[in-house]
Scaffold this active site. Sequence first.
Site, PDB file in Angstrom:
ATOM      1  N   LYS A  83       0.851  -1.188   0.000  1.00  0.00           N
ATOM      2  CA  LYS A  83       0.000   0.000   0.000  1.00  0.00           C
ATOM      3  C   LYS A  83       0.889   1.241   0.000  1.00  0.00           C
ATOM      4  O   LYS A  83       1.959   1.259   0.622  1.00  0.00           O
ATOM      5  CB  LYS A  83      -0.898  -0.029   1.239  1.00  0.00           C
ATOM      6  CG  LYS A  83      -1.979   1.039   1.287  1.00  0.00           C
ATOM      7  CD  LYS A  83      -2.864   0.807   2.508  1.00  0.00           C
ATOM      8  CE  LYS A  83      -3.957   1.856   2.644  1.00  0.00           C
ATOM      9  NZ  LYS A  83      -4.815   1.613   3.817  1.00  0.00           N
ATOM     10  N   SER A 164      -9.496   1.575   2.947  1.00  0.00           N
ATOM     11  CA  SER A 164      -8.689   2.351   2.020  1.00  0.00           C
ATOM     12  C   SER A 164      -7.634   1.527   1.290  1.00  0.00           C
ATOM     13  O   SER A 164      -6.996   2.024   0.373  1.00  0.00           O
ATOM     14  CB  SER A 164      -7.997   3.489   2.777  1.00  0.00           C
ATOM     15  OG  SER A 164      -7.110   2.979   3.754  1.00  0.00           O
ATOM     16  N   SER A 188     -10.042  -0.792   6.935  1.00  0.00           N
ATOM     17  CA  SER A 188      -9.344  -0.564   5.666  1.00  0.00           C
ATOM     18  C   SER A 188      -8.673  -1.792   5.077  1.00  0.00           C
ATOM     19  O   SER A 188      -8.224  -1.759   3.941  1.00  0.00           O
ATOM     20  CB  SER A 188      -8.307   0.549   5.825  1.00  0.00           C
ATOM     21  OG  SER A 188      -8.955   1.785   6.035  1.00  0.00           O
TER      22      SER A 188
END
Length: 485
Positions: A83, A164, A188
Site C-alpha cells: 500500500k 482504504s 481498511s
Amino acid sequence: MSFEIVEATIPEIQDALETGQMTSRQLVLMYLERIAEHDKSGLTVNSVLEINPDALFIAEALDVERSLQGPRGPLHGIPVLLKDNINTGDKMHTSAGSLALADSFAGEDAFIVTRLRDAGAVIMGKANMTEFANFMTNGMPSGYSSRGGQVLNPYNISTPTGGSSAGSAVAVACNFCTVSVGTETSGSILNPGNLGSIIGIKPTVGMLSRSGILPLSNTQDTAGPMARTVRDAVLLLNAMLGKDDSDAAMGTGVGRLHEDYTVFLDPNGLRGARIGIPRDYYFEELTDEQLALFNASVERMRGLGATIIDPADIRTAREIKYSSVVLNEFKTSLNAYLARLGPGAPMRTLKDIIDFNHAHPMETLRYGQSTLLDAEYTSSGTFTEPQYLRDRATDLRLCKELGIDAAMKEHQLDALLFPADFGARITSRAGYPSIVVPSGYTSAGVPFGVTFSARAYQEPVLIRLAYAYEQNYKIRKAPSLRSFL
C-alpha cells in the site's frame, strides 16, 4: 510458459521455482504483463500506483542466490505489492495517494519492509489507495486518490472497492501480484478484502511494527496481509513479524506471539469451536440476499462441527457513536512522520499539504479536503483535549471491556462472526484482530465475506477457524476481467 499464475499460491510458486519450471524474474515479468493488460489498459481497474524499477534486478539476484545457497524461506522470490503509505528506501515514492506527496521519498524502509526483504520477497511496487486512508474529506469514493485516480472493483465496476487498502485488495484479486500488504485503522483491510473476495488479516494492534508507515491513528493503525488463501496470508504475516523497540505498542505482545502461525492451519479447526453471532445492530444494513449468504455460511460452519450461539449480541453495540480519537491523533501522527523524512521532504506538516491542495485545486480537490481541515484546526497536537480523552476512554470501555470481552465471556466464545466487514468499527477501536474470508457472491457478482473476530493476540484461533472454513468450501473465484479486454 506452462506455469499458470492465475490463483497460484505461494507453495505452488515455490515448487515451480525449486524445480526450475520458472524463475522469480520470469514470475515478475508475468505479473507485469498482467498489470499492463488488465490494470493499465482499456477501462482499467487502476490498482497499481507504481512499479519498482529494480524489481527485475532484485528477482534475478534472488534467483542466483537460490541456485547457490537455496531459498531463504517461503517468501524467497515472491512478488509483493505494498500500500502506498508504507515506506520503501528505494526508488519508489510513498505518497498515501496524495499529489502533495507525489515527489516524497522515504529514505529508508518501514520495519516490516525490511523484514520482507530479509525474507527474500520482491517488493514489486506500490498499490493505489483511498487518499490519506480515507481521511481526506467527506464523500470521497473508496479507492480514489488524486495521485492514482479511481480503483475499480473487478467483479462489478459499479460496486465500490472498499477502502482504504483498495489497490492492495484489487491487485491480489486480479492476480497482479502473489500477495500484498494493506493497512487498517477502521476497516481498511477488512472492507476491501470483503469486496475483493480475498483473505484480509487485520492483526492485533502491536503485533506488527508501524514504524515507517504514514499514520492515521496512533492507537488504531496496523499493517496486515492480503492474499487469495489463508495459508498465503499467514506466510506473509510470518515474514513481517519482529520486535521493533521504536513502536511502543509492540510491548503488549511480549510472550503472546508465535514464531510460525502456519502451525494453526487446521482443516478441522471449526470442530468444537464456539462461534457467536451478534445479530443486534450489525445486521440492519444487510440486503435479503446478503442475509441469505450469511446464514448459509453459518450453516456450513455448523456442518463442520462448530457450535453456533445465535444471537450472542454485544450489549454496547448501539452505544458506540462518533469518536474524536482519530481526528485528534491524525495531525500529530502525520507531522511526526513528515518530520522524520528529513529536510529535503516536499511537505513538512499537515498545514503544508492543505496549502498545496489549495494551490492546486483542479488536481487535488475534486472532492474537497474537509477532514484535513478539521484535523488541522481541531487538534492542539498535545492530546489534552477533554473530548479526546473522554472518547478514548469511552471507546475502550464500550468496545473492549463491556463490548467484545463481555460478549465472549458471557457465551464462552472462541470468536465472533460478523457479516462482511460490519464489525470493523468495534474491533478496530478495541485494537482486536479479525480475518475476513470469501463466503459467496450476489446475483450481480458482488463478493460477500464473513469476518471472524476475537480478543487481543488470538490470531491462532482466528487462523484455525478461517482456514477450516476456506479449505472445506473453497468459495473464492477469480474475476473474469473479460470486460477489460
